[in-house]
Scaffold this motif. Structure first.
Motif, PDB file in Angstrom:
ATOM      1  N   CYS A  47       4.829  -8.209  14.323  1.00 36.98           N
ATOM      2  CA  CYS A  47       5.153  -7.723  13.074  1.00 36.98           C
ATOM      3  C   CYS A  47       6.548  -7.054  13.148  1.00 36.98           C
ATOM      4  CB  CYS A  47       4.218  -6.491  12.603  1.00 36.98           C
ATOM      5  SG  CYS A  47       2.503  -7.127  12.543  1.00 36.98           S
ATOM      6  N   PHE A  49       9.187  -4.607  11.144  1.00 33.96           N
ATOM      7  CA  PHE A  49       9.195  -3.299  10.120  1.00 33.96           C
ATOM      8  C   PHE A  49      10.712  -3.090  10.079  1.00 33.96           C
ATOM      9  CE2 PHE A  49       4.948  -2.970  11.586  1.00 33.96           C
ATOM     10  CZ  PHE A  49       4.276  -2.680  10.364  1.00 33.96           C
ATOM     11  N   ASP A  50      11.303  -2.921   8.780  1.00 33.59           N
ATOM     12  CA  ASP A  50      12.544  -2.665   8.583  1.00 33.59           C
ATOM     13  C   ASP A  50      12.617  -0.844   9.090  1.00 33.59           C
ATOM     14  OD1 ASP A  50      13.528  -5.073   8.039  1.00 33.59           O
ATOM     15  OD2 ASP A  50      14.185  -4.545   6.047  1.00 33.59           O
ATOM     16  N   PRO A  53      10.617   0.618   5.552  1.00 32.02           N
ATOM     17  CA  PRO A  53       9.670  -0.357   5.155  1.00 32.02           C
ATOM     18  C   PRO A  53       9.017   0.091   3.853  1.00 32.02           C
ATOM     19  CG  PRO A  53       8.807   0.794   6.847  1.00 32.02           C
ATOM     20  CD  PRO A  53      10.002   1.442   6.579  1.00 32.02           C
ATOM     21  N   TRP A  54       9.305   1.256   3.046  1.00 32.21           N
ATOM     22  CA  TRP A  54       8.784   1.838   2.058  1.00 32.21           C
ATOM     23  C   TRP A  54       8.709   1.342   0.706  1.00 32.21           C
ATOM     24  CZ3 TRP A  54       5.629   3.639   5.170  1.00 32.21           C
ATOM     25  CH2 TRP A  54       6.111   4.136   6.413  1.00 32.21           C
ATOM     26  N   LEU A  68       4.007  -0.150   1.266  1.00 33.37           N
ATOM     27  CA  LEU A  68       5.113  -0.599   2.317  1.00 33.37           C
ATOM     28  C   LEU A  68       5.200  -2.118   2.508  1.00 33.37           C
ATOM     29  CD1 LEU A  68       3.665  -0.460   5.966  1.00 33.37           C
ATOM     30  CD2 LEU A  68       2.186  -0.096   4.315  1.00 33.37           C
ATOM     31  N   TRP A  69       6.008  -2.687   3.235  1.00 34.42           N
ATOM     32  CA  TRP A  69       6.283  -4.008   3.545  1.00 34.42           C
ATOM     33  C   TRP A  69       6.899  -4.298   4.804  1.00 34.42           C
ATOM     34  CZ3 TRP A  69      10.680  -7.159   4.550  1.00 34.42           C
ATOM     35  CH2 TRP A  69      11.938  -6.347   4.557  1.00 34.42           C
ATOM     36  N   TYR A  70       6.565  -5.726   5.294  1.00 35.73           N
ATOM     37  CA  TYR A  70       7.003  -6.065   6.507  1.00 35.73           C
ATOM     38  C   TYR A  70       6.687  -7.562   6.722  1.00 35.73           C
ATOM     39  CZ  TYR A  70       2.087  -5.428   7.995  1.00 35.73           C
ATOM     40  OH  TYR A  70       0.628  -5.532   8.111  1.00 35.73           O
ATOM     41  N   ARG A  71       7.242  -8.062   7.848  1.00 38.05           N
ATOM     42  CA  ARG A  71       7.243  -9.441   7.967  1.00 38.05           C
ATOM     43  C   ARG A  71       6.258  -9.674   9.020  1.00 38.05           C
ATOM     44  NH1 ARG A  71      12.552  -8.007   6.933  1.00 38.05           N
ATOM     45  NH2 ARG A  71      13.194  -7.881   9.246  1.00 38.05           N
ATOM     46  N   LYS A 134       3.348  -7.177   1.449  1.00 35.31           N
ATOM     47  CA  LYS A 134       3.609  -5.671   0.746  1.00 35.31           C
ATOM     48  C   LYS A 134       2.248  -5.424   0.395  1.00 35.31           C
ATOM     49  CE  LYS A 134       7.811  -7.836  -1.284  1.00 35.31           C
ATOM     50  NZ  LYS A 134       8.485  -8.493  -2.146  1.00 35.31           N
ATOM     51  N   TYR A 167       1.198  -0.383  15.358  1.00 34.84           N
ATOM     52  CA  TYR A 167       2.541  -0.051  15.006  1.00 34.84           C
ATOM     53  C   TYR A 167       2.482   1.254  14.414  1.00 34.84           C
ATOM     54  CZ  TYR A 167       4.237  -4.698  15.778  1.00 34.84           C
ATOM     55  OH  TYR A 167       4.710  -5.846  16.580  1.00 34.84           O
ATOM     56  N   LEU A 169       4.390   4.498  12.470  1.00 31.80           N
ATOM     57  CA  LEU A 169       5.377   4.834  11.437  1.00 31.80           C
ATOM     58  C   LEU A 169       5.009   6.155  10.907  1.00 31.80           C
ATOM     59  CD1 LEU A 169       5.129   1.482   9.419  1.00 31.80           C
ATOM     60  CD2 LEU A 169       6.922   2.184  10.921  1.00 31.80           C
TER      61      LEU A 169
END
Length: 176
Positions: A47, A49-50, A53-54, A68-71, A134, A167, A169
């Motif tokens: 994963c 996260f920028d 990521p909000w 939030l979003w992530y790849r 997302k 992870y 955050l």
């Protein structure tokens, strides 16, 4: 009865017993190993996260995030992200500490979607192909300012799973 007749009788008995009892010749997780070459098996979930990521999803437009979003990259033995049919399960835990500093971990949200529900990263970059996840959380959850942990699990069509690292955050709290 001849030896070959006894062998056939024993084989039929095992087949019937297996069908009646719901027995399977393979344990869960073995089916993939028999159907996919080892190099194609999903080994782990990565994963990314920028730094921010909000997602701000409310109409009020306050600074408190509502999602939030992530790849996500499903990694094979050659360490390349691939696209696969299956399900992604995401768990979000809130981390709280009491006066003595003891940590409690509470599941506050979980999401379960097929991989087909997510946007795809299909360009073959350094990490390979992946997915953009997302999520939004319920409006009644008071999460701004909280520390959270995210865990992502991929389950393939054969029931095999691969898990991400945990992870941590901290959700920012906007100025009111």
């Amino acid at each position: 009865m001849s030896a070959s007749g006894k062998t056939v009788l024993v084989a039929l008995t095992l087949v019937v017993a297996g069908a009646c009892c719901g027995c399977h010749g393979l344990r869960q997780g073995d089916s993939q190993r028999g159907n996919l070459p080892p190099k194609d098996q999903i080994r782990h979930v990565v994963c990314l996260f920028d730094s921010k990521p909000w997602l701000n999803l409310d109409r009020a437009g306050d600074r408190d995030p509502e999602g939030l979003w992530y790849r996500v990259y499903l990694k094979t033995a050659d360490d390349r992200g691939v696209l696969r049919d299956g399900q992604l399960d995401v768990e979000m835990y809130r981390i709280d500490r009491d006066e003595q500093g003891n940590e409690t971990r509470t599941l506050v949200a979980d999401w379960h979607y097929p991989t087909s529900a997510f946007d795809v990263i299909d360009r073959a970059g350094v990490l390979g192909q992946g997915y953009v996840l997302k999520f939004s959380w319920r409006k009644d959850m008071d999460l701004p300012g909280s520390e959270i942990e995210i865990i992502t699990v991929f389950t393939d069509e054969y029931g095999n799973t691969a898990r991400s690292s945990t992870y941590s955050l901290r959700i920012p709290k906007g100025k009111t």
